[in-house]
Design a protein around this motif. Structure first.
Motif, mmCIF file in Angstrom:
data_model
loop_
_atom_site.group_PDB
_atom_site.id
_atom_site.type_symbol
_atom_site.label_atom_id
_atom_site.label_comp_id
_atom_site.label_asym_id
_atom_site.label_seq_id
_atom_site.Cartn_x
_atom_site.Cartn_y
_atom_site.Cartn_z
ATOM 1 N N LEU A 16 0.815 -1.210 0.000
ATOM 2 C CA LEU A 16 0.000 0.000 0.000
ATOM 3 C C LEU A 16 0.850 1.262 0.000
ATOM 4 O O LEU A 16 0.370 2.334 -0.376
ATOM 5 N N MET A 17 2.123 1.126 0.411
ATOM 6 C CA MET A 17 2.985 2.296 0.560
ATOM 7 C C MET A 17 3.875 2.509 -0.668
ATOM 8 O O MET A 17 4.332 3.629 -0.911
ATOM 9 N N ILE A 18 4.132 1.460 -1.417
ATOM 10 C CA ILE A 18 5.035 1.545 -2.564
ATOM 11 C C ILE A 18 4.235 1.900 -3.808
ATOM 12 O O ILE A 18 3.195 1.290 -4.070
ATOM 13 N N PRO A 19 4.686 2.870 -4.599
ATOM 14 C CA PRO A 19 3.987 3.187 -5.850
ATOM 15 C C PRO A 19 3.819 1.940 -6.714
ATOM 16 O O PRO A 19 4.737 1.123 -6.831
ATOM 17 N N ALA A 20 2.636 1.796 -7.304
ATOM 18 C CA ALA A 20 2.310 0.562 -8.027
ATOM 19 C C ALA A 20 3.274 0.278 -9.177
ATOM 20 O O ALA A 20 3.672 -0.870 -9.396
ATOM 21 N N ILE A 21 3.663 1.309 -9.909
ATOM 22 C CA ILE A 21 4.553 1.089 -11.054
ATOM 23 C C ILE A 21 5.937 0.648 -10.580
ATOM 24 O O ILE A 21 6.604 -0.160 -11.234
ATOM 25 N N VAL A 22 6.370 1.164 -9.418
ATOM 26 C CA VAL A 22 7.663 0.751 -8.848
ATOM 27 C C VAL A 22 7.592 -0.710 -8.411
ATOM 28 O O VAL A 22 8.508 -1.495 -8.672
ATOM 29 N N ALA A 23 6.496 -1.069 -7.742
ATOM 30 C CA ALA A 23 6.319 -2.461 -7.314
ATOM 31 C C ALA A 23 6.250 -3.394 -8.517
ATOM 32 O O ALA A 23 6.829 -4.478 -8.501
ATOM 33 N N GLY A 24 5.538 -2.966 -9.555
ATOM 34 C CA GLY A 24 5.441 -3.792 -10.762
ATOM 35 C C GLY A 24 6.792 -4.009 -11.407
ATOM 36 O O GLY A 24 7.123 -5.123 -11.852
ATOM 37 N N THR A 25 7.602 -2.972 -11.477
ATOM 38 C CA THR A 25 8.945 -3.084 -12.051
ATOM 39 C C THR A 25 9.813 -4.019 -11.215
ATOM 40 O O THR A 25 10.556 -4.853 -11.753
#
Length: 272
Positions: free
Chosen positions: A112-121
């Motif tokens: 919930l805290m990490i930007p989704a695009i960063v997590a996806g990468t």
């Protein structure tokens, strides 16, 4: 003196802010549903007329049908996996004191805290590293996408289950143990039935979180496989008719139903 006249200015300011927030959230949704019935072949205002034919066209397009089926399949799998992992994690966090408990809770809630695009990468790079080292392919597979979406669902499931456990009196479980029941029997006959509403809501909310995800899916889908949000983005590259609004309306309706059912089991206003 009327009620309105008795309200303090700060109360007026607060109520104005609340209604402005509600307006800001609901107007785009209402506009989406409204435009879905426009007869205009190109999105524009005002409406030339009204029709429901765009919903029929949305259902006939293969990209939307296959995208919906993949999103539904992945969301169901991710929500079930999230509950399987979230139940023992929630019990450990809510019922036991141990070193590192807060750290584990933070890790599980971190999606919930990490930007989704960063997590996806990060997940994409991790999958590539796994494939290099073990020759197991996770990128561009339904299984890999489901595992990634499980990370999206876990924080919501954990939060709902911890809330359910916090409302369960530990004395009930202790009474079961004192009467000779094993911990496993107590879990299945006392704890699990008591938190079943939270589990049901967790499955539904995990489904919602996965079904609407775009960023992780963009990086992890394979050739010929697209989720519904990706299908909607692809459609907008070439066409601007109200079909996309009809698809969005159907998606909003599905999520709204899931939220209503979730609130039926666990009062979401008390949880978030």
């Amino acid at each position: 003196m009327s009620i309105a006249a008795r309200l303090h200015p700060s109360r007026w300011l607060y109520l104005s802010f609340v209604w402005a927030t509600i307006f800001f959230v609901l107007v785009p949704l209402a506009t989406t549903v409204w435009v879905a019935f426009f007869s205009n072949k190109i999105l524009s205002f005002p409406a030339e007329g009204y029709t429901a034919s765009w919903f029929g066209q949305a259902l006939t397009l293969e990209a939307f049908r296959s995208g919906f089926l993949l999103s539904f399949q992945v969301a169901i799998g991710a929500s079930i996996l999230a509950v399987c992992l979230g139940v023992p994690a929630a019990i450990a966090i809510a019922r036991h004191e141990f070193r590192g408990r807060e750290f584990i809770n933070t890790i599980l809630m971190s999606p919930l805290m990490i930007p989704a695009i960063v997590a996806g990468t990060a997940i994409y790079l991790f999958y590539i590293e796994v494939q290099i080292r073990s020759d197991v392919q996770l990128v561009a597979t339904v299984e890999g996408l489901t595992l990634a979406h499980t990370l999206i669902a876990i924080p919501w499931v954990l939060r709902l289950l911890v809330a359910s456990l916090s409302g369960l009196d530990p004395a009930i479980e202790e009474a079961s143990l004192s009467l000779g029941a094993s911990r496993l029997t107590t879990f299945f006959r006392v704890t699990l039935p008591s938190i079943r509403p939270g589990i049901t809501a967790g499955v539904l909310f995990g489904f919602i979180a996965s079904f609407g995800d775009l960023e992780k899916s963009l990086l992890l889908v394979g050739p010929g496989r697209i989720t519904l949000p990706i299908a909607m983005i692809n459609y907008l590259e070439y066409r601007t008719d109200p079909t996309i609004m009809a698809v969005a309306t159907i998606q909003v309706l599905i999520i709204a139903v899931a939220l209503i059912v979730s609130d039926r089991f666990v009062r979401l206003g008390r949880t978030f």
